[in-house]
Design an enzyme around this catalytic site. Structure first.
Site, mmCIF file in Angstrom:
data_model
loop_
_atom_site.group_PDB
_atom_site.id
_atom_site.type_symbol
_atom_site.label_atom_id
_atom_site.label_comp_id
_atom_site.label_asym_id
_atom_site.label_seq_id
_atom_site.Cartn_x
_atom_site.Cartn_y
_atom_site.Cartn_z
ATOM 1 N N GLU A 142 0.842 -1.222 0.000
ATOM 2 C CA GLU A 142 0.000 0.000 0.000
ATOM 3 C C GLU A 142 0.863 1.252 0.000
ATOM 4 O O GLU A 142 0.498 2.267 0.570
ATOM 5 C CB GLU A 142 -0.925 0.030 1.222
ATOM 6 C CG GLU A 142 -1.938 -1.063 1.303
ATOM 7 C CD GLU A 142 -2.628 -1.285 -0.013
ATOM 8 O OE1 GLU A 142 -2.761 -0.319 -0.779
ATOM 9 O OE2 GLU A 142 -2.995 -2.436 -0.291
HETATM 10 C C1 LIG Z 1 2.489 -9.602 0.642
HETATM 11 C C2 LIG Z 1 2.202 -8.552 -0.378
HETATM 12 C C3 LIG Z 1 0.892 -8.251 -0.696
HETATM 13 C C4 LIG Z 1 0.611 -7.290 -1.675
HETATM 14 N N1 LIG Z 1 -0.695 -7.068 -2.058
HETATM 15 C C5 LIG Z 1 -0.930 -6.316 -3.159
HETATM 16 C C6 LIG Z 1 -2.238 -6.243 -3.732
HETATM 17 O O1 LIG Z 1 -3.197 -6.798 -3.199
HETATM 18 N N2 LIG Z 1 -2.403 -5.548 -4.882
HETATM 19 C C7 LIG Z 1 -1.371 -4.910 -5.505
HETATM 20 O O2 LIG Z 1 -1.593 -4.311 -6.547
HETATM 21 N N3 LIG Z 1 -0.119 -4.942 -4.980
HETATM 22 C C8 LIG Z 1 0.126 -5.631 -3.835
HETATM 23 N N4 LIG Z 1 1.386 -5.697 -3.313
HETATM 24 C C9 LIG Z 1 2.451 -4.933 -3.937
HETATM 25 C C10 LIG Z 1 2.939 -3.771 -3.053
HETATM 26 O O3 LIG Z 1 1.939 -2.795 -2.936
HETATM 27 C C11 LIG Z 1 4.252 -3.248 -3.660
HETATM 28 O O4 LIG Z 1 5.230 -4.257 -3.444
HETATM 29 C C12 LIG Z 1 4.679 -1.934 -3.043
HETATM 30 O O5 LIG Z 1 3.792 -0.920 -3.429
HETATM 31 C C13 LIG Z 1 6.096 -1.529 -3.426
HETATM 32 O O6 LIG Z 1 6.312 -1.665 -4.810
HETATM 33 P P1 LIG Z 1 7.583 -2.487 -5.339
HETATM 34 O O7 LIG Z 1 7.628 -3.779 -4.603
HETATM 35 O O8 LIG Z 1 7.520 -2.538 -6.806
HETATM 36 O O9 LIG Z 1 8.823 -1.649 -4.863
HETATM 37 P P2 LIG Z 1 9.529 -0.468 -5.692
HETATM 38 O O10 LIG Z 1 8.518 0.438 -6.224
HETATM 39 O O11 LIG Z 1 10.493 -1.076 -6.643
HETATM 40 O O12 LIG Z 1 10.326 0.260 -4.532
HETATM 41 C C14 LIG Z 1 11.576 -0.235 -4.009
HETATM 42 C C15 LIG Z 1 12.133 0.766 -2.985
HETATM 43 O O13 LIG Z 1 12.377 2.015 -3.631
HETATM 44 C C16 LIG Z 1 11.661 3.075 -3.008
HETATM 45 N N5 LIG Z 1 11.153 3.969 -4.059
HETATM 46 C C17 LIG Z 1 10.516 3.635 -5.193
HETATM 47 N N6 LIG Z 1 10.223 4.722 -5.905
HETATM 48 C C18 LIG Z 1 10.668 5.772 -5.215
HETATM 49 C C19 LIG Z 1 10.657 7.190 -5.416
HETATM 50 N N7 LIG Z 1 10.091 7.736 -6.477
HETATM 51 N N8 LIG Z 1 11.217 7.965 -4.464
HETATM 52 C C20 LIG Z 1 11.773 7.437 -3.364
HETATM 53 N N9 LIG Z 1 11.818 6.119 -3.117
HETATM 54 C C21 LIG Z 1 11.273 5.301 -4.033
HETATM 55 C C22 LIG Z 1 10.526 2.413 -2.245
HETATM 56 O O14 LIG Z 1 10.143 3.197 -1.120
HETATM 57 C C23 LIG Z 1 11.178 1.101 -1.827
HETATM 58 O O15 LIG Z 1 11.919 1.274 -0.658
HETATM 59 C C24 LIG Z 1 1.680 -6.609 -2.308
HETATM 60 C C25 LIG Z 1 2.999 -6.902 -1.951
HETATM 61 C C26 LIG Z 1 3.273 -7.878 -1.022
HETATM 62 C C27 LIG Z 1 4.709 -8.203 -0.715
#
Ligand SMILES: Cc1cc2nc3c(=O)[nH]c(=O)nc-3n(C[C@H](O)[C@H](O)[C@H](O)COP(=O)(O)OP(=O)(O)OC[C@H]3O[C@@H](n4cnc5c(N)ncnc54)[C@H](O)[C@@H]3O)c2cc1C
Length: 600
Positions: free
Chosen positions: A444
């Site tokens: 989220e």
């Molecule tokens: C158990 C679980 C359940 C989930 N459930 C859902 C669901 O129901 N539906 C759904 O759609 N998704 C779901 N997700 C996905 C989740 O919402 C994402 O994993 C999360 O939003 C982070 O995205 P990412 O993993 O791609 O990380 P990334 O976007 O790759 O981020 C990696 C790191 O970089 C930082 N970062 C990224 N961009 C920036 C920026 N512009 N400025 C500063 N820092 C930045 C982030 O803070 C983080 O620390 C789930 C994930 C898990 C693990």
């Protein structure tokens, strides 16, 4: 063994003394039926369901996890039976509009229900929680036919919902979404693509699952401006809602993960699945914000739940376990040693958990009352008021989501720490809280992303208008209470920190106008600083309410005394954390940005 007891006394203290829920319910349409008697009955029944049916399944879910076989997911033993009970007792529709089969009660009651469910068994609660978000999205952005068709079985709990945003290449940056939506002759769309990490994407709890999916039309603009939102049901259904066949959207794997084992986290493949546009073309992200805001406030509950459960687990252990003698003199001379709770450091850990659980709950209930007012304005067609409450809630949402999950993780770790080495052993249940809570700062929107949303979008781009609104509420509270002798020590500290909040925000705004990296480098410290200030305001309010309630009683009532003492602890030992955050949030970003990548 770990036990959960719904904190009904704390809940009622907030409802009756701090926020006067009954007065508030007289001002909103959905509150007219919510008499004190009815509310008490709901809270007690919900507590019983959570303590007796859901909490015992929390461990089962962790041990067994979900089982994946041939594109189907089986939830842990007993979960389906508990879900059937939940549906039978009408819990899903508690706060849903009566026209769709709900009970039409205030959103705030639904939030309290979710808090109890989420503390007793967070992973189980994710299934109805995601359905709630999907329902809210359809309710606010769907057309009349979509509402009439999808909402009744979802409100009943017969159908569930999901949120399908994340793809392998993007979670935060949804502008990169690739899933395709191709218009069909019948007005529907063929949805093709892969979504990952989809919570509740597939399970055996309901007969149908309604996926809310972000996808892109063939000729839509690049980035976030070209994303639309679709309803994609797992099963095709006829006019009466009877299942007629399978829509080609399949779960092809579930993730093995650190915690929340009972919640299915699915890889979903959409193979030309039939989807129906919700809202306007290319306005998908805007509509999705409804879902995300519900889910973010929902996720803050996970933080509060972790603090509450870890505290409930740690307190009896600290009282029972004996270790050495108190430095200020033996406290239990008849025992082989004094109990852990005599030691200042153990007390500090317990009080930190207590302060975060109860302070977080107060923040949540304040937000829940705003949600009540917002939905009341919507149902009356007063869109100006709706936007106003939406903005106020929007300002608090990133603070709630990020601050309360960060403090939830801290409390969970403290719970483990209080158990010493035993905290690391599965049998006691404390390490499960740590593993389950850890995801809350990631999904989220990570803490970093929430912080950018707060400082960048809500405060700076919003020209501080919602900030100023909330700031004024605190100032007014200070003005009303600063001359009361017993409130003085608290009010003085609140006054000082809230002034720094305003100054710090203005300073960051000035610096950011010259260097944009200031926002990113200050944001997380700024968010945490804001969290400590907002929680301080609610602890001051709780202290005030407890002092007032205390005066109406004969003699000291330990419950109110404990509230006042926890407030004093918060102001003495937690709020000072804001000093170092204030300093770091104002530091120039040079030491972060000047170091070349190859020097890392
Ligand atoms: C158990 C679980 C359940 C989930 N459930 C859902 C669901 O129901 N539906 C759904 O759609 N998704 C779901 N997700 C996905 C989740 O919402 C994402 O994993 C999360 O939003 C982070 O995205 P990412 O993993 O791609 O990380 P990334 O976007 O790759 O981020 C990696 C790191 O970089 C930082 N970062 C990224 N961009 C920036 C920026 N512009 N400025 C500063 N820092 C930045 C982030 O803070 C983080 O620390 C789930 C994930 C898990 C693990």
């Amino acid at each position: 063994m770990l036990k959960y007891q719904a904190p009904l006394k704390d809940i009622r203290f907030l409802m009756d003394h701090v926020f006067q829920f009954q007065n508030h319910y007289q001002t909103i349409e959905s509150g007219h039926e919510a008499s004190d008697e009815m509310v008490s009955a709901i809270l007690e029944h919900c507590a019983k369901f959570c303590e007796q049916a859901l909490f015992p399944l929390n461990r089962v879910g962790d041990e067994e996890g979900c089982q994946f076989n041939d594109r189907e997911v089986k939830t842990p033993s007993g979960w389906k039976q508990a879900y059937d009970q939940f549906v039978e007792q009408g819990w899903q529709g508690l706060s849903s509009p009566t026209e769709f089969g709900g009970q039409g009660l205030p959103i705030s009651l639904g939030v309290i229900k979710s808090e109890m469910i989420g503390t007793a068994n967070w992973s189980w609660g994710m299934y109805p929680g995601l359905s709630q978000g999907a329902m809210n999205t359809i309710y606010l952005h769907g057309d009349a036919d979509q509402k009439q068709y999808y909402l009744p079985p979802m409100v009943e709990g017969r159908w569930a919902g999901t949120m399908c945003l994340t793809e392998p290449q993007c979670g935060t940056d949804l502008g990169q979404v690739k899933t395709k939506a191709e218009p069909q002759a019948d007005g529907s769309y063929a949805i093709t693509g892969t979504k990952i990490f989809i919570s509740s994407g597939e399970h055996d709890l309901t007969e149908n699952i309604i996926h809310i999916v972000l996808a892109r039309l063939p000729d839509s603009p690049k980035g976030t401006k070209g994303i639309s939102l679709f309803i994609v049901p797992k099963c095709h259904t006829d006019e009466q809602g009877e299942i007629t066949g399978r829509n080609p959207v399949y779960c092809d794997a579930i993730e093995k993960k650190m915690g929340i084992h009972g919640s299915s986290t699915c890889v979903m493949n959409f193979e030309g699945a039939k989807g129906y546009l919700i809202g306007e073309v290319n306005k998908g992200l805007h509509c999705m914000f409804t879902f995300m805001n519900t889910a973010r406030i929902g996720t803050s509950i996970q933080g509060i739940g972790a603090s509450e459960l870890a505290y409930q687990g740690a307190l009896p252990y600290a009282q029972d376990r004996m270790s050495m003698r108190s430095l200020s003199g033996t406290k239990q001379p008849n025992k082989v040693a004094d109990s852990l709770i005599v030691h200042p450091d153990v007390r500090k850990m317990l009080l930190t958990q207590k302060a975060f659980a109860e302070g977080g709950r107060a923040m949540l209930y304040h937000a829940a009352l705003l949600a009540d007012k917002m939905m009341d304005a919507h149902s009356k067609g007063d869109m100006d008021a709706y936007e106003r409450y939406d903005d106020q809630l929007g300002f608090l949402t990133p603070i709630l989501k990020a601050f309360l999950t960060e403090t939830g993780c801290e409390s969970a770790n403290l719970g483990m720490q209080i158990y010493g080495g035993h905290g690391f052993i599965r049998e006691w249940g404390m390490e499960q809280i740590v593993r389950d809570a850890r995801i809350s700062t990631l999904y989220e929107g990570t803490t970093g992303v929430q912080a950018l949303d707060l400082l960048g979008r809500k405060v700076l781009l919003g020209k501080m208008s919602t900030f100023n609104h909330f700031y004024k509420q605190i100032k007014d509270f200070i003005k009303r209470h600063e001359n009361r002798r017993e409130m003085k020590p608290i009010i003085l500290k609140l006054k000082k920190v809230v002034r720094k909040w305003k100054w710090g925000t203005l300073k960051i705004a000035m610096k950011a106008s010259k260097n944009r990296d200031v926002v990113g480098s200050a944001s997380v410290d700024y968010l945490m600083f804001s969290g400590y200030v907002v929680m301080a305001y609610f602890w001051a309010r709780m202290a005030d309410s407890a002092m007032t309630a205390q005066k109406q009683q004969e003699g000291m009532v330990p419950f109110y005394e404990s509230k006042i003492q926890t407030a004093q602890f918060y102001f003495d030992r937690i709020l000072p954390r804001s000093k170092s955050l204030y300093e770091t949030m104002l530091v120039d970003p040079a030491s972060l940005m000047n170091i070349p990548e190859e020097h890392f």
